[in-house]
Every structure is written in C-alpha cells, then in structure tokens.
Design a protein around this motif. Structure first.
Motif, PDB file in Angstrom:
ATOM      1  N   GLN A  71      12.058   6.154 -10.046  1.00  0.00           N
ATOM      2  CA  GLN A  71      13.312   5.402 -10.031  1.00  0.00           C
ATOM      3  C   GLN A  71      14.504   6.354  -9.956  1.00  0.00           C
ATOM      4  O   GLN A  71      15.469   6.114  -9.230  1.00  0.00           O
ATOM      5  N   LYS A  72      14.407   7.449 -10.687  1.00  0.00           N
ATOM      6  CA  LYS A  72      15.499   8.421 -10.723  1.00  0.00           C
ATOM      7  C   LYS A  72      15.726   9.078  -9.360  1.00  0.00           C
ATOM      8  O   LYS A  72      16.864   9.350  -8.969  1.00  0.00           O
ATOM      9  N   TYR A  73      14.636   9.305  -8.625  1.00  0.00           N
ATOM     10  CA  TYR A  73      14.751   9.983  -7.331  1.00  0.00           C
ATOM     11  C   TYR A  73      14.932   9.017  -6.159  1.00  0.00           C
ATOM     12  O   TYR A  73      15.005   9.435  -5.008  1.00  0.00           O
ATOM     13  N   GLY A  74      15.001   7.738  -6.442  1.00  0.00           N
ATOM     14  CA  GLY A  74      15.279   6.773  -5.386  1.00  0.00           C
ATOM     15  C   GLY A  74      14.086   6.357  -4.553  1.00  0.00           C
ATOM     16  O   GLY A  74      14.249   5.891  -3.422  1.00  0.00           O
ATOM     17  N   ILE A  75      12.886   6.510  -5.083  1.00  0.00           N
ATOM     18  CA  ILE A  75      11.686   6.042  -4.387  1.00  0.00           C
ATOM     19  C   ILE A  75      11.719   4.509  -4.354  1.00  0.00           C
ATOM     20  O   ILE A  75      12.063   3.871  -5.339  1.00  0.00           O
ATOM     21  N   GLN A  76      11.336   3.923  -3.234  1.00  0.00           N
ATOM     22  CA  GLN A  76      11.390   2.468  -3.097  1.00  0.00           C
ATOM     23  C   GLN A  76      10.091   1.768  -3.487  1.00  0.00           C
ATOM     24  O   GLN A  76      10.102   0.616  -3.918  1.00  0.00           O
ATOM     25  N   GLU A  77       8.957   2.484  -3.313  1.00  0.00           N
ATOM     26  CA  GLU A  77       7.669   1.827  -3.553  1.00  0.00           C
ATOM     27  C   GLU A  77       6.649   2.851  -4.056  1.00  0.00           C
ATOM     28  O   GLU A  77       6.603   3.989  -3.589  1.00  0.00           O
ATOM     29  N   LEU A  78       5.829   2.429  -5.022  1.00  0.00           N
ATOM     30  CA  LEU A  78       4.754   3.246  -5.579  1.00  0.00           C
ATOM     31  C   LEU A  78       3.460   2.449  -5.549  1.00  0.00           C
ATOM     32  O   LEU A  78       3.462   1.249  -5.837  1.00  0.00           O
ATOM     33  N   THR A  79       2.363   3.121  -5.229  1.00  0.00           N
ATOM     34  CA  THR A  79       1.053   2.487  -5.338  1.00  0.00           C
ATOM     35  C   THR A  79       0.164   3.355  -6.211  1.00  0.00           C
ATOM     36  O   THR A  79      -0.059   4.535  -5.910  1.00  0.00           O
ATOM     37  N   TYR A  80      -0.339   2.765  -7.297  1.00  0.00           N
ATOM     38  CA  TYR A  80      -1.249   3.456  -8.209  1.00  0.00           C
ATOM     39  C   TYR A  80      -2.692   3.083  -7.874  1.00  0.00           C
ATOM     40  O   TYR A  80      -2.999   1.913  -7.663  1.00  0.00           O
ATOM     41  N   TYR A  81      -3.574   4.078  -7.868  1.00  0.00           N
ATOM     42  CA  TYR A  81      -5.007   3.836  -7.687  1.00  0.00           C
ATOM     43  C   TYR A  81      -5.609   3.660  -9.075  1.00  0.00           C
ATOM     44  O   TYR A  81      -5.855   4.627  -9.787  1.00  0.00           O
ATOM     45  N   GLY A  82      -5.842   2.397  -9.460  1.00  0.00           N
ATOM     46  CA  GLY A  82      -6.392   2.134 -10.790  1.00  0.00           C
ATOM     47  C   GLY A  82      -7.862   2.481 -10.863  1.00  0.00           C
ATOM     48  O   GLY A  82      -8.250   3.523 -11.396  1.00  0.00           O
ATOM     49  N   PHE A  83      -8.718   1.629 -10.294  1.00  0.00           N
ATOM     50  CA  PHE A  83     -10.127   1.982 -10.172  1.00  0.00           C
ATOM     51  C   PHE A  83     -10.730   1.294  -8.959  1.00  0.00           C
ATOM     52  O   PHE A  83     -10.195   0.310  -8.453  1.00  0.00           O
ATOM     53  N   THR A  84     -11.844   1.845  -8.496  1.00  0.00           N
ATOM     54  CA  THR A  84     -12.473   1.377  -7.266  1.00  0.00           C
ATOM     55  C   THR A  84     -13.716   0.545  -7.560  1.00  0.00           C
ATOM     56  O   THR A  84     -14.252   0.569  -8.676  1.00  0.00           O
ATOM     57  N   VAL A  85     -14.181  -0.134  -6.527  1.00  0.00           N
ATOM     58  CA  VAL A  85     -15.439  -0.867  -6.614  1.00  0.00           C
ATOM     59  C   VAL A  85     -16.569   0.096  -6.994  1.00  0.00           C
ATOM     60  O   VAL A  85     -17.425  -0.220  -7.826  1.00  0.00           O
ATOM     61  N   ASP A  86     -16.545   1.303  -6.415  1.00  0.00           N
ATOM     62  CA  ASP A  86     -17.590   2.288  -6.701  1.00  0.00           C
ATOM     63  C   ASP A  86     -17.534   2.790  -8.143  1.00  0.00           C
ATOM     64  O   ASP A  86     -18.568   3.153  -8.715  1.00  0.00           O
ATOM     65  N   ASN A  87     -16.343   2.839  -8.736  1.00  0.00           N
ATOM     66  CA  ASN A  87     -16.229   3.276 -10.130  1.00  0.00           C
ATOM     67  C   ASN A  87     -17.026   2.386 -11.074  1.00  0.00           C
ATOM     68  O   ASN A  87     -17.424   2.805 -12.164  1.00  0.00           O
TER      69      ASN A  87
END
Length: 204
Positions: A45-61
């Motif tokens: 937010q501080k650096y002005g990024i518009q969108e973030l995507t986090y990789y939570g966990f996968t089907v393989d996990n």
C-alpha cells in the motif's frame, strides 16, 4: 521509484524449513507466516501497488500429512480474515468442491469481491486449494485476476510451482533466499529496486 509493478504475485515458501530450523514441528511453521503477510500488504500500500496475489496452498499440498494440511488450512483462514480488516477488495479462488477447501472461506469466493475500508482499495487475490490443471479445465477460472508484472518467491527456490500460468506468462521472477517467516520489508523494497532495472517489453 518510477517503475512500480501494478500487480505482484507472492509465493511465501519456507514455513516448514523455518519451523525445523527453529526446533518446531513442520506444521507449526505456517502460523508464523501470518504476520509477514500483513506486513507485506501494508508495504505494498505504501509503495502504490494496485494488486497482490498470495499463493496460499495448492491442490498438491493436500497430499502432505494431515497435521500439515490442517495447519496450513487454518493459517489461510486466519490470513484471509486478517486481510479482510484492511482497506482492500478481497477475492479467494480455488477448488471449492474439494474437501481440502476451508468452508469458512466460501463467503470470500464471490467474484464481486469483498470490500473493506474506504477510498482507493488494494485488490487482493488469495489462492486456496488452487491447481493450474483445475484452473485450465474450468475455462481458466482465474480469468478475473489481471496479468502479474512481478512474482516474488521467498525460500530460495527458483520456480513458479503452478502459480497462475495464465497471468505469469510475462512476469519477472525475483527470488528471496530468506524463508517466509523471516520476512523483512527491506526484502520487498529490494525486489522493487531490482524491478526498476528490468526491460519490460512484453515481447514487443
């Protein structure tokens, strides 16, 4: 910085290795990744990024021991609830038909996105029980998510691990050697500085 990526993908790897290094059971490491996720969001937010995507966990996990599956599932629920308290537009995506998908996160899977806070909001995508084959076989279920400019992976591994193949076709990939629970904002800032030097042509 003038050349700021609009959308950054986050692969928060190394929770189990960090736990083992600190004398804990592997499944105990996931809870230590919650605070780093929130700190990164606030830095974005501080650096002005518009969108973030986090990789939570996968089907393989979900093939891992049941103690670990339960632990990373609980951690994702906690992470989403923490993020929902911030000034964001939140969207959770993954295979909701699988028993591995946490039922508590179903309210966040609406493509209209859950909104919190006021004014201009950071768009957050959170991948839960996600698989690239599942995505493809469902007509690219992730098509709501925009193209990713930069992927940052913690934990030293230089691979995407099936992370949104449609959105990462032209992504730059930055590797942080430190494990995810060792997150520091300086690591994020270094990734942004590195991105300034990349020749982003998108094939042109």
């Amino acid at each position: 910085m003038k050349h700021i990526p609009k959308h950054i993908g986050i692969i928060p790897d190394g929770n189990r290795r960090w736990a083992r290094k600190n004398g804990l059971q592997k499944e105990e490491g996931y809870a230590y990744g919650l605070e780093p996720g929130l700190k990164l969001l606030q830095a974005a937010q501080k650096y002005g990024i518009q969108e973030l995507t986090y990789y939570g966990f996968t089907v393989d996990n979900c093939k891992r021991p049941k103690e670990q599956v339960a632990a990373f599932s609980d951690a994702c629920v906690s992470a989403v609830k923490m993020i929902a308290q911030e000034n964001v537009e939140l969207y959770v995506i993954g295979n909701t038909k699988s028993p591995c998908f946490p039922a508590k996160l179903l309210p966040y899977t609406d493509k209209k996105r859950q909104k919190s806070g006021n004014g201009e909001r950071l768009r957050i995508n959170f991948l839960v029980n996600y698989g690239w084959e599942w995505d493809m076989k469902h007509g690219w279920a992730s098509s709501e998510i925009s193209r990713i400019d930069l992927v940052i992976r913690w934990g030293g591994m230089c691979r995407l691990s099936g992370f949104l193949p449609l959105q990462t076709v032209y992504s730059d990939l930055y590797i942080v050697d430190e494990l995810w629970p060792e997150f520091q904002e300086t690591q994020f800032r270094d990734a942004l500085k590195w991105y300034q030097k990349q020749d982003v042509t998108l094939g042109g």
